[in-house]
Design an enzyme around this catalytic site. Structure first.
Site, PDB file in Angstrom:
ATOM      1  N   HIS A  44       0.850  -1.190   0.000  1.00 35.34           N
ATOM      2  CA  HIS A  44       0.000   0.000   0.000  1.00 35.34           C
ATOM      3  C   HIS A  44       0.881   1.233   0.000  1.00 35.34           C
ATOM      4  O   HIS A  44       2.084   1.163   0.227  1.00 35.34           O
ATOM      5  CB  HIS A  44      -0.901   0.016   1.243  1.00 35.34           C
ATOM      6  CG  HIS A  44      -0.137   0.132   2.529  1.00 35.34           C
ATOM      7  ND1 HIS A  44       0.559  -0.933   3.080  1.00 35.34           N
ATOM      8  CD2 HIS A  44       0.059   1.188   3.373  1.00 35.34           C
ATOM      9  CE1 HIS A  44       1.146  -0.543   4.196  1.00 35.34           C
ATOM     10  NE2 HIS A  44       0.870   0.741   4.390  1.00 35.34           N
ATOM     11  N   ASP A  78       0.841   5.285   1.773  1.00 33.84           N
ATOM     12  CA  ASP A  78       0.211   6.027   2.865  1.00 33.84           C
ATOM     13  C   ASP A  78      -0.427   7.294   2.316  1.00 33.84           C
ATOM     14  O   ASP A  78       0.063   7.889   1.352  1.00 33.84           O
ATOM     15  CB  ASP A  78       1.246   6.391   3.931  1.00 33.84           C
ATOM     16  CG  ASP A  78       1.830   5.159   4.616  1.00 33.84           C
ATOM     17  OD1 ASP A  78       1.151   4.116   4.632  1.00 33.84           O
ATOM     18  OD2 ASP A  78       2.964   5.238   5.133  1.00 33.84           O
ATOM     19  N   HIS A 130       4.838  -0.020  -0.114  1.00 28.25           N
ATOM     20  CA  HIS A 130       5.609  -0.772   0.879  1.00 28.25           C
ATOM     21  C   HIS A 130       4.729  -1.839   1.515  1.00 28.25           C
ATOM     22  O   HIS A 130       3.497  -1.803   1.413  1.00 28.25           O
ATOM     23  CB  HIS A 130       6.194   0.161   1.935  1.00 28.25           C
ATOM     24  CG  HIS A 130       5.189   1.046   2.611  1.00 28.25           C
ATOM     25  ND1 HIS A 130       4.630   2.153   1.998  1.00 28.25           N
ATOM     26  CD2 HIS A 130       4.626   0.999   3.854  1.00 28.25           C
ATOM     27  CE1 HIS A 130       3.789   2.749   2.815  1.00 28.25           C
ATOM     28  NE2 HIS A 130       3.746   2.056   3.958  1.00 28.25           N
ATOM     29  N   ARG A 178       7.780  -9.011  15.758  1.00 25.96           N
ATOM     30  CA  ARG A 178       8.337  -7.736  15.295  1.00 25.96           C
ATOM     31  C   ARG A 178       7.398  -6.616  15.705  1.00 25.96           C
ATOM     32  O   ARG A 178       6.203  -6.677  15.434  1.00 25.96           O
ATOM     33  CB  ARG A 178       8.513  -7.744  13.779  1.00 25.96           C
ATOM     34  CG  ARG A 178       8.983  -6.404  13.198  1.00 25.96           C
ATOM     35  CD  ARG A 178       9.280  -6.512  11.713  1.00 25.96           C
ATOM     36  NE  ARG A 178       9.665  -5.232  11.156  1.00 25.96           N
ATOM     37  CZ  ARG A 178       8.853  -4.417  10.467  1.00 25.96           C
ATOM     38  NH1 ARG A 178       7.599  -4.778  10.235  1.00 25.96           N
ATOM     39  NH2 ARG A 178       9.283  -3.266   9.998  1.00 25.96           N
TER      40      ARG A 178
END
Length: 362
Positions: free
Chosen positions: A230, A232, A288, A298
Protein backbone atom coordinates in the site's frame (compact mmCIF):
# COMPACT_ATOMS: atom_id res chain seq x y z
CA UNK A 1 -17.27 18.34 5.35
CA UNK A 2 -15.44 16.68 8.28
CA UNK A 3 -13.31 19.12 10.26
CA UNK A 4 -11.27 16.43 12.01
CA UNK A 5 -9.75 13.20 10.76
CA UNK A 6 -11.69 11.32 13.40
CA UNK A 7 -14.92 12.73 11.92
CA UNK A 8 -13.90 11.54 8.46
CA UNK A 9 -13.87 7.91 9.57
CA UNK A 10 -17.43 8.00 10.93
CA UNK A 11 -18.80 7.85 7.38
CA UNK A 12 -16.47 5.03 6.29
CA UNK A 13 -18.11 1.89 7.60
CA UNK A 14 -16.14 -1.30 6.99
CA UNK A 15 -17.55 -4.10 9.16
CA UNK A 16 -14.71 -6.51 8.36
CA UNK A 17 -12.33 -4.25 10.28
CA UNK A 18 -14.15 -4.89 13.54
CA UNK A 19 -14.63 -8.63 13.54
CA UNK A 20 -13.10 -10.51 16.44
CA UNK A 21 -9.44 -11.13 15.76
CA UNK A 22 -7.67 -14.44 16.26
CA UNK A 23 -5.04 -14.63 18.99
CA UNK A 24 -2.14 -15.05 16.57
CA UNK A 25 0.38 -15.77 19.32
CA UNK A 26 -1.37 -19.03 20.25
CA UNK A 27 -1.76 -20.46 16.71
CA UNK A 28 0.51 -23.40 15.84
CA UNK A 29 -0.68 -23.94 12.26
CA UNK A 30 -1.46 -21.25 9.70
CA UNK A 31 -5.25 -21.09 9.22
CA UNK A 32 -6.67 -20.88 5.70
CA UNK A 33 -7.98 -17.39 6.48
CA UNK A 34 -4.36 -16.19 6.69
CA UNK A 35 -2.78 -18.36 3.96
CA UNK A 36 -1.87 -16.27 0.91
CA UNK A 37 -1.43 -18.12 -2.39
CA UNK A 38 0.42 -15.22 -3.98
CA UNK A 39 2.11 -11.99 -2.92
CA UNK A 40 1.72 -10.24 -6.27
CA UNK A 41 3.91 -9.96 -9.35
CA UNK A 42 6.97 -8.30 -7.85
CA UNK A 43 9.64 -10.71 -6.56
CA UNK A 44 11.76 -10.05 -3.50
CA UNK A 45 15.20 -8.84 -4.56
CA UNK A 46 18.34 -10.32 -3.03
CA UNK A 47 19.63 -7.59 -0.70
CA UNK A 48 23.24 -8.29 -1.73
CA UNK A 49 22.33 -7.58 -5.35
CA UNK A 50 20.06 -4.58 -4.86
CA UNK A 51 20.88 -0.92 -4.50
CA UNK A 52 20.20 -0.08 -0.84
CA UNK A 53 17.60 2.43 0.31
CA UNK A 54 19.46 5.73 0.97
CA UNK A 55 20.61 6.61 4.48
CA UNK A 56 20.79 10.35 5.21
CA UNK A 57 22.73 11.86 8.10
CA UNK A 58 20.67 14.89 9.12
CA UNK A 59 23.78 16.49 10.64
CA UNK A 60 25.42 16.52 7.19
CA UNK A 61 25.73 20.07 5.76
CA UNK A 62 24.36 18.66 2.49
CA UNK A 63 21.30 17.09 4.15
CA UNK A 64 18.84 19.16 2.11
CA UNK A 65 20.29 17.93 -1.18
CA UNK A 66 20.59 14.35 0.06
CA UNK A 67 17.00 14.32 1.29
CA UNK A 68 15.77 15.79 -1.99
CA UNK A 69 17.66 13.22 -4.07
CA UNK A 70 16.25 10.37 -1.98
CA UNK A 71 12.72 11.73 -2.27
CA UNK A 72 12.90 12.09 -6.04
CA UNK A 73 14.58 8.78 -6.82
CA UNK A 74 13.15 6.51 -4.11
CA UNK A 75 10.32 8.09 -2.14
CA UNK A 76 11.84 6.50 0.96
CA UNK A 77 15.05 6.79 2.96
CA UNK A 78 16.46 6.25 6.45
CA UNK A 79 17.72 9.05 8.69
CA UNK A 80 20.37 9.02 11.40
CA UNK A 81 21.40 11.81 13.77
CA UNK A 82 17.78 12.92 13.72
CA UNK A 83 17.68 14.26 17.27
CA UNK A 84 15.16 11.79 18.73
CA UNK A 85 16.72 10.09 21.78
CA UNK A 86 17.42 6.40 21.25
CA UNK A 87 16.12 5.78 24.77
CA UNK A 88 12.71 7.14 23.73
CA UNK A 89 12.63 4.92 20.64
CA UNK A 90 13.36 1.87 22.77
CA UNK A 91 10.82 2.94 25.38
CA UNK A 92 7.96 3.26 22.89
CA UNK A 93 8.85 -0.16 21.46
CA UNK A 94 8.76 -1.62 24.97
CA UNK A 95 5.33 -0.17 25.82
CA UNK A 96 4.08 -1.44 22.49
CA UNK A 97 5.35 -4.92 23.24
CA UNK A 98 3.64 -4.86 26.66
CA UNK A 99 0.43 -3.59 25.07
CA UNK A 100 0.23 -6.45 22.58
CA UNK A 101 1.10 -8.99 25.28
CA UNK A 102 -2.18 -8.27 27.11
CA UNK A 103 -4.81 -11.05 27.17
CA UNK A 104 -7.19 -11.08 24.21
CA UNK A 105 -10.29 -10.55 26.38
CA UNK A 106 -8.73 -7.43 27.89
CA UNK A 107 -7.80 -6.03 24.49
CA UNK A 108 -11.45 -6.23 23.46
CA UNK A 109 -12.17 -3.40 25.89
CA UNK A 110 -10.09 -1.07 23.71
CA UNK A 111 -11.13 -2.31 20.27
CA UNK A 112 -11.58 0.39 17.64
CA UNK A 113 -15.29 1.23 17.32
CA UNK A 114 -16.94 1.12 13.86
CA UNK A 115 -17.18 4.92 13.74
CA UNK A 116 -13.81 5.59 15.31
CA UNK A 117 -10.13 5.69 14.60
CA UNK A 118 -8.29 4.79 17.82
CA UNK A 119 -7.82 1.40 19.44
CA UNK A 120 -7.01 -2.19 18.51
CA UNK A 121 -8.07 -3.25 15.05
CA UNK A 122 -7.34 -4.67 11.63
CA UNK A 123 -5.44 -2.52 9.11
CA UNK A 124 -7.77 -0.27 7.15
CA UNK A 125 -6.57 -1.83 3.90
CA UNK A 126 -7.90 -5.26 5.00
CA UNK A 127 -11.21 -5.09 3.05
CA UNK A 128 -9.29 -4.93 -0.24
CA UNK A 129 -7.76 -8.39 0.22
CA UNK A 130 -9.32 -11.86 0.31
CA UNK A 131 -6.99 -13.11 3.01
CA UNK A 132 -6.30 -11.72 6.47
CA UNK A 133 -2.93 -10.35 7.53
CA UNK A 134 -0.65 -11.68 10.25
CA UNK A 135 -0.92 -8.44 12.09
CA UNK A 136 -2.30 -6.64 15.09
CA UNK A 137 -2.45 -2.85 15.38
CA UNK A 138 -3.22 -0.16 17.92
CA UNK A 139 -3.96 3.34 16.64
CA UNK A 140 -3.72 6.55 18.67
CA UNK A 141 -5.27 9.79 17.47
CA UNK A 142 -5.03 12.43 20.20
CA UNK A 143 -4.59 11.47 23.84
CA UNK A 144 -4.46 7.71 24.55
CA UNK A 145 -5.62 8.15 28.16
CA UNK A 146 -9.26 7.15 27.72
CA UNK A 147 -8.32 4.01 25.80
CA UNK A 148 -5.46 2.73 27.92
CA UNK A 149 -7.30 3.42 31.18
CA UNK A 150 -9.60 0.58 30.06
CA UNK A 151 -6.56 -1.68 29.89
CA UNK A 152 -4.75 -0.58 33.04
CA UNK A 153 -7.39 1.04 35.28
CA UNK A 154 -5.95 2.87 38.27
CA UNK A 155 -2.52 1.54 37.37
CA UNK A 156 0.71 3.52 37.24
CA UNK A 157 1.53 1.77 33.95
CA UNK A 158 -1.35 3.65 32.34
CA UNK A 159 0.41 6.90 33.26
CA UNK A 160 3.73 5.56 31.97
CA UNK A 161 2.21 4.51 28.64
CA UNK A 162 0.64 7.93 28.15
CA UNK A 163 3.78 9.83 29.11
CA UNK A 164 5.97 7.84 26.71
CA UNK A 165 3.60 7.95 23.74
CA UNK A 166 2.84 11.65 24.23
CA UNK A 167 6.56 12.51 24.39
CA UNK A 168 7.11 10.36 21.31
CA UNK A 169 4.31 12.22 19.51
CA UNK A 170 5.94 15.55 20.46
CA UNK A 171 9.36 14.49 19.16
CA UNK A 172 7.90 13.05 15.97
CA UNK A 173 5.96 16.23 15.22
CA UNK A 174 9.13 18.32 15.48
CA UNK A 175 11.07 15.93 13.27
CA UNK A 176 8.26 15.61 10.73
CA UNK A 177 8.05 19.38 10.34
CA UNK A 178 11.83 19.61 9.91
CA UNK A 179 11.81 16.85 7.30
CA UNK A 180 8.90 18.37 5.39
CA UNK A 181 10.75 21.65 4.94
CA UNK A 182 13.95 19.87 3.95
CA UNK A 183 11.97 18.00 1.31
CA UNK A 184 10.18 21.08 0.01
CA UNK A 185 13.37 23.14 0.29
CA UNK A 186 15.08 20.72 -2.08
CA UNK A 187 12.49 21.81 -4.67
CA UNK A 188 13.20 25.48 -4.05
CA UNK A 189 10.07 25.94 -1.92
CA UNK A 190 10.16 28.31 1.05
CA UNK A 191 7.70 28.79 3.89
CA UNK A 192 6.34 31.87 2.09
CA UNK A 193 5.30 29.66 -0.84
CA UNK A 194 2.85 27.61 1.25
CA UNK A 195 0.20 30.01 2.49
CA UNK A 196 -1.57 27.63 4.86
CA UNK A 197 1.70 26.62 6.57
CA UNK A 198 1.71 29.74 8.76
CA UNK A 199 4.39 32.44 9.11
CA UNK A 200 6.86 30.11 10.84
CA UNK A 201 5.95 27.08 8.75
CA UNK A 202 4.75 25.14 11.80
CA UNK A 203 1.56 23.86 10.14
CA UNK A 204 -0.64 24.79 13.08
CA UNK A 205 -3.52 22.35 13.19
CA UNK A 206 -1.57 19.66 11.35
CA UNK A 207 -3.00 16.20 11.94
CA UNK A 208 -0.98 13.19 13.00
CA UNK A 209 -1.64 9.65 14.15
CA UNK A 210 0.52 7.11 15.95
CA UNK A 211 0.27 3.47 14.95
CA UNK A 212 1.75 0.65 17.04
CA UNK A 213 2.18 -2.53 14.97
CA UNK A 214 2.74 -6.13 16.05
CA UNK A 215 3.73 -8.98 13.75
CA UNK A 216 3.86 -12.16 15.88
CA UNK A 217 6.14 -15.05 14.99
CA UNK A 218 4.33 -17.02 12.28
CA UNK A 219 4.37 -20.84 11.82
CA UNK A 220 4.50 -20.50 8.00
CA UNK A 221 5.93 -17.06 7.14
CA UNK A 222 6.35 -17.96 3.45
CA UNK A 223 2.57 -18.17 3.12
CA UNK A 224 1.57 -15.26 5.37
CA UNK A 225 1.52 -11.50 4.87
CA UNK A 226 2.21 -9.09 7.70
CA UNK A 227 0.86 -5.96 6.02
CA UNK A 228 -0.03 -6.01 2.33
CA UNK A 229 1.36 -3.53 -0.17
CA UNK A 230 0.00 0.00 0.00
CA UNK A 231 0.93 3.66 -0.01
CA UNK A 232 0.21 6.03 2.87
CA UNK A 233 -2.23 8.91 2.44
CA UNK A 234 -0.30 11.38 4.61
CA UNK A 235 2.44 13.89 3.73
CA UNK A 236 5.03 11.58 5.21
CA UNK A 237 5.43 8.64 7.57
CA UNK A 238 8.17 8.18 10.15
CA UNK A 239 8.72 4.52 11.06
CA UNK A 240 10.77 3.06 13.87
CA UNK A 241 11.28 -0.61 13.08
CA UNK A 242 13.42 -1.67 16.03
CA UNK A 243 15.95 -4.42 15.35
CA UNK A 244 13.81 -6.96 13.49
CA UNK A 245 13.67 -6.96 9.69
CA UNK A 246 10.38 -7.09 7.80
CA UNK A 247 9.79 -3.80 5.95
CA UNK A 248 10.03 -3.97 2.15
CA UNK A 249 9.63 -1.21 -0.43
CA UNK A 250 9.00 -1.42 -4.15
CA UNK A 251 12.16 -0.54 -6.06
CA UNK A 252 12.04 2.57 -8.22
CA UNK A 253 12.87 0.55 -11.35
CA UNK A 254 10.04 -1.89 -10.72
CA UNK A 255 12.43 -4.83 -10.37
CA UNK A 256 10.92 -6.06 -7.11
CA UNK A 257 10.74 -5.72 -3.35
CA UNK A 258 13.77 -4.44 -1.47
CA UNK A 259 14.17 -5.06 2.26
CA UNK A 260 14.90 -1.98 4.37
CA UNK A 261 17.38 -3.26 6.97
CA UNK A 262 16.99 -2.02 10.55
CA UNK A 263 19.85 0.29 11.54
CA UNK A 264 20.55 1.09 15.20
CA UNK A 265 18.68 4.27 16.14
CA UNK A 266 17.62 5.00 12.56
CA UNK A 267 14.16 6.01 11.39
CA UNK A 268 12.57 5.18 8.03
CA UNK A 269 10.90 8.08 6.19
CA UNK A 270 8.49 7.47 3.34
CA UNK A 271 6.60 9.87 1.11
CA UNK A 272 2.80 9.74 1.28
CA UNK A 273 0.18 10.45 -1.36
CA UNK A 274 -0.53 14.03 -0.25
CA UNK A 275 3.13 15.04 -0.54
CA UNK A 276 3.19 13.39 -3.96
CA UNK A 277 0.31 15.75 -4.86
CA UNK A 278 1.88 18.79 -3.15
CA UNK A 279 5.18 18.25 -5.02
CA UNK A 280 3.30 18.01 -8.33
CA UNK A 281 4.46 14.38 -8.65
CA UNK A 282 8.14 15.25 -8.14
CA UNK A 283 8.22 12.88 -5.15
CA UNK A 284 6.76 9.38 -5.58
CA UNK A 285 4.64 7.91 -2.80
CA UNK A 286 6.29 4.55 -2.28
CA UNK A 287 4.56 1.19 -2.19
CA UNK A 288 5.61 -0.77 0.88
CA UNK A 289 4.65 -3.89 2.80
CA UNK A 290 5.67 -5.87 5.90
CA UNK A 291 6.71 -9.51 5.91
CA UNK A 292 6.81 -11.88 8.90
CA UNK A 293 9.19 -14.49 10.30
CA UNK A 294 8.88 -17.70 12.31
CA UNK A 295 11.26 -16.90 15.14
CA UNK A 296 10.28 -13.66 16.87
CA UNK A 297 7.65 -10.96 17.18
CA UNK A 298 8.34 -7.74 15.29
CA UNK A 299 7.19 -4.42 16.76
CA UNK A 300 7.19 -1.23 14.71
CA UNK A 301 5.89 2.27 15.39
CA UNK A 302 4.57 4.49 12.60
CA UNK A 303 3.86 8.22 12.82
CA UNK A 304 1.64 9.63 10.07
CA UNK A 305 1.98 13.40 9.51
CA UNK A 306 -0.36 15.44 7.36
CA UNK A 307 -2.14 18.78 6.96
CA UNK A 308 -5.19 20.07 8.82
CA UNK A 309 -8.18 18.00 7.70
CA UNK A 310 -9.90 20.81 5.75
CA UNK A 311 -6.87 22.37 4.01
CA UNK A 312 -6.97 22.04 0.24
CA UNK A 313 -3.79 20.26 -0.82
CA UNK A 314 -2.75 20.94 -4.41
CA UNK A 315 0.49 21.25 -6.37
CA UNK A 316 2.41 24.24 -5.02
CA UNK A 317 2.00 27.08 -7.57
CA UNK A 318 5.76 27.63 -7.74
CA UNK A 319 6.12 24.08 -9.12
CA UNK A 320 3.57 24.66 -11.88
CA UNK A 321 4.30 26.30 -15.24
CA UNK A 322 3.70 25.71 -18.94
CA UNK A 323 6.23 22.89 -18.97
CA UNK A 324 4.96 21.42 -15.70
CA UNK A 325 1.16 21.66 -15.61
CA UNK A 326 -0.63 20.56 -12.44
CA UNK A 327 -0.86 16.78 -12.25
CA UNK A 328 -3.54 16.71 -9.55
CA UNK A 329 -6.50 18.81 -8.51
CA UNK A 330 -6.85 20.08 -4.96
CA UNK A 331 -8.19 17.75 -2.27
CA UNK A 332 -8.43 17.73 1.52
CA UNK A 333 -6.97 14.91 3.59
CA UNK A 334 -10.50 13.96 4.69
CA UNK A 335 -11.70 13.82 1.09
CA UNK A 336 -8.68 11.79 0.05
CA UNK A 337 -9.20 9.32 2.89
CA UNK A 338 -12.75 8.79 1.65
CA UNK A 339 -11.40 8.13 -1.85
CA UNK A 340 -8.78 5.78 -0.44
CA UNK A 341 -11.46 3.86 1.49
CA UNK A 342 -13.27 3.18 -1.80
CA UNK A 343 -10.46 3.00 -4.36
CA UNK A 344 -7.44 1.97 -2.26
CA UNK A 345 -4.19 2.38 -4.24
CA UNK A 346 -6.08 3.86 -7.21
CA UNK A 347 -7.21 6.86 -5.14
CA UNK A 348 -4.63 9.12 -6.78
CA UNK A 349 -6.26 8.45 -10.15
CA UNK A 350 -9.49 9.98 -8.86
CA UNK A 351 -7.82 13.37 -8.33
CA UNK A 352 -5.45 13.28 -11.29
CA UNK A 353 -5.73 15.98 -13.93
CA UNK A 354 -2.85 14.86 -16.11
CA UNK A 355 -0.95 11.58 -16.06
CA UNK A 356 2.64 12.15 -14.88
CA UNK A 357 5.46 10.85 -17.03
CA UNK A 358 6.23 8.14 -14.50
CA UNK A 359 3.49 6.50 -12.45
CA UNK A 360 5.14 5.42 -9.24
CA UNK A 361 2.50 4.93 -6.62
CA UNK A 362 -0.56 3.36 -8.17
Amino acid sequence: MPTELSDAFKSMSAPDLYRKQLDLTSIKELPDSHAWSTFGNRPSVDSSMAEPVPVVDLSDPNALTLVGDACKSWGVFQVINHGVPVGLLEAVEDVGRNLFALPADLKEKATRPPDGFSGFGQPRIAPFFDKQMWYEGFTILGSPLELVSKLWPEDEYCTKFCEITEEYDKQMKQLANKLLWLMLGSLGITKDDVEWAGPEGQLEGAHAALQLNSYPACPEPDKAMGLAEHTDSSFLTILYQGTTSGLQVASADGAGWITVPPLPGALVINIGDLLHILSNAAFPSVLHRAMVNNSKQRISVAYFYGPPATIQVAPIPKLVDSDHPPVYRSVTWSEFLAAKAKLFNMALSSVRMLAPETESSE
